[in-house]
Design a protein around this motif. Structure first.
Motif, PDB file in Angstrom:
ATOM      1  N   ASN A 169       0.419  -1.276   0.235  1.00  0.00           N
ATOM      2  CA  ASN A 169      -0.300  -0.644  -0.266  1.00  0.00           C
ATOM      3  C   ASN A 169       0.615   0.665   0.029  1.00  0.00           C
ATOM      4  O   ASN A 169       2.045   1.034   1.141  1.00  0.00           O
ATOM      5  N   ASN A 170       0.217   2.535  -0.605  1.00  0.00           N
ATOM      6  CA  ASN A 170       0.946   3.551  -0.224  1.00  0.00           C
ATOM      7  C   ASN A 170       1.639   4.247   0.798  1.00  0.00           C
ATOM      8  O   ASN A 170       0.873   3.848   1.583  1.00  0.00           O
ATOM      9  N   THR A 171       2.469   4.668   1.291  1.00  0.00           N
ATOM     10  CA  THR A 171       2.477   5.429   2.113  1.00  0.00           C
ATOM     11  C   THR A 171       3.430   6.596   2.063  1.00  0.00           C
ATOM     12  O   THR A 171       3.526   7.444   0.989  1.00  0.00           O
ATOM     13  N   ASP A 172       3.524   7.693   2.986  1.00  0.00           N
ATOM     14  CA  ASP A 172       3.618   8.717   2.698  1.00  0.00           C
ATOM     15  C   ASP A 172       5.470   8.909   3.212  1.00  0.00           C
ATOM     16  O   ASP A 172       6.179   9.758   3.465  1.00  0.00           O
ATOM     17  N   PHE A 173       5.972   7.436   3.886  1.00  0.00           N
ATOM     18  CA  PHE A 173       7.057   7.626   4.635  1.00  0.00           C
ATOM     19  C   PHE A 173       8.797   6.788   3.438  1.00  0.00           C
ATOM     20  O   PHE A 173       9.431   6.787   3.928  1.00  0.00           O
ATOM     21  N   VAL A 174       7.711   7.003   2.432  1.00  0.00           N
ATOM     22  CA  VAL A 174       8.841   6.262   1.371  1.00  0.00           C
ATOM     23  C   VAL A 174       8.681   6.150   0.428  1.00  0.00           C
ATOM     24  O   VAL A 174       7.405   6.817  -0.424  1.00  0.00           O
ATOM     25  N   SER A 175      10.119   6.503  -0.763  1.00  0.00           N
ATOM     26  CA  SER A 175       9.883   7.536  -1.700  1.00  0.00           C
ATOM     27  C   SER A 175       9.758   6.625  -2.871  1.00  0.00           C
ATOM     28  O   SER A 175      10.507   5.354  -3.160  1.00  0.00           O
ATOM     29  N   SER A 176       9.166   6.728  -4.113  1.00  0.00           N
ATOM     30  CA  SER A 176       9.662   6.472  -5.364  1.00  0.00           C
ATOM     31  C   SER A 176       8.737   5.058  -5.030  1.00  0.00           C
ATOM     32  O   SER A 176       8.964   4.191  -5.552  1.00  0.00           O
ATOM     33  N   THR A 177       7.224   5.422  -4.181  1.00  0.00           N
ATOM     34  CA  THR A 177       6.623   3.843  -4.635  1.00  0.00           C
ATOM     35  C   THR A 177       5.609   3.482  -5.372  1.00  0.00           C
ATOM     36  O   THR A 177       5.069   4.487  -6.442  1.00  0.00           O
ATOM     37  N   ILE A 183       0.284  -2.079  -9.886  1.00  0.00           N
ATOM     38  CA  ILE A 183       1.246  -2.606 -11.104  1.00  0.00           C
ATOM     39  C   ILE A 183      -0.562  -3.906 -11.429  1.00  0.00           C
ATOM     40  O   ILE A 183      -0.519  -3.775 -12.160  1.00  0.00           O
ATOM     41  N   ALA A 184      -1.576  -4.258 -10.853  1.00  0.00           N
ATOM     42  CA  ALA A 184      -2.578  -5.717 -11.106  1.00  0.00           C
ATOM     43  C   ALA A 184      -3.346  -4.330 -12.401  1.00  0.00           C
ATOM     44  O   ALA A 184      -3.338  -5.193 -13.220  1.00  0.00           O
TER      45      ALA A 184
END
Length: 262
Positions: A169-177, A183-184
């Protein structure tokens, strides 16, 4: 359903030319990164690939020397098949970008750089392939490598290129997610990934996605040192994991390059 043409492509990423192991000459090359990339190019020739994808971090930084750029030009010049390249988080396409030092027109009609921050498409009608990818201008949580994926491709095969971190799941704490849902829902038959230095592959929806990892074992763990050969046929997408041999004359590098996701 009308039969689609069979395509064989090679996929690599995260070569990191001019990285911190540059002081270790091996087998006539300046460093292990050069030796590994030259080996991959040799296999593109030996396997008679129709297409070659380089998905980010071909260079370790924007301050690479002229000889690093000349090396890449020489390697590209060995190939007649189309070559498609996108920037990664180490060789981002900003005002100081290493990509500003290339003139793609001088490299031949078979070399294509995807340098648009909002995404760019290439149609290779002779192969029956549509390709799309976004250039990375800044490696931040706001950067979304699959944002703006176009609709249905005009060619029989639809291929994406994305440099970033696959997450549930997308997060605000990881870059370039890159989320599994993105993808699906992408519509790609194959999504060529870069950023993680070890092999990982996914089947999400109708899309096969793969990190081939860095072809340089020293830049990952013992699980590094691979690239992918991908066959697109009417039977589906087949991944072949090929190992890059470690040069016998190589000294042990003085560091391990950070490998996200390991």
């Amino acid at each position: 359903m009308e039969a689609r043409p069979s395509i064989k492509l090679a996929h690599t990423s995260d070569v990191h030319l001019d990285g911190n192991a540059s002081s270790n000459p091996v087998n006539g090359f300046r460093n292990v990164a050069e030796a590994a990339f030259a080996y991959v190019v040799e296999q593109v020739l030996n396997k008679r690939c129709d297409l070659f994808l380089v998905v980010g971090d071909l260079f370790d930084h924007a301050r690479v020397k002229s000889h690093d750029i000349e090396f890449v030009c020489r390697q590209f010049d060995r190939l007649e098949c189309p070559i498609v390249v996108i920037p990664g988080n180490h060789d981002v396409h900003d005002e100081k970008s290493v990509w500003n030092r290339f003139d793609s027109a001088d490299l031949g009609r078979n070399v294509h750089f995807l340098l648009e921050e909002n995404g760019a498409s290439i149609e290779l009608a002779e192969l029956g392939v549509s390709l799309w990818g976004r250039a990375m201008a800044e490696h931040t949580p706001e950067n979304r490598p699959l944002l703006g994926v176009p609709g249905k491709a005009t060619q029989p095969w639809n291929i994406g290129l994305a440099h970033g971190q696959v997450v549930s799941n997308n997060t605000d704490f990881v870059s370039s997610t890159i989320s599994e849902t993105e993808i699906a829902e992408s519509g790609f038959d194959y999504l060529a990934l870069g950023h993680v230095h070890v092999w990982q592959d996914y089947k999400l929806g109708d899309t096969v996605a793969c990190y081939p990892g860095s072809p340089v074992k020293a830049f990952a763990t013992a699980r590094g040192g691979y690239f992918a050969i991908v066959s697109l046929t009417n039977s589906g997408v087949l991944l072949e994991k090929l190992e890059v041999p470690e040069p016998e004359s190589a000294d042990k590098p003085n560091y391990f390059h950070f490998a996200p996701g390991v």
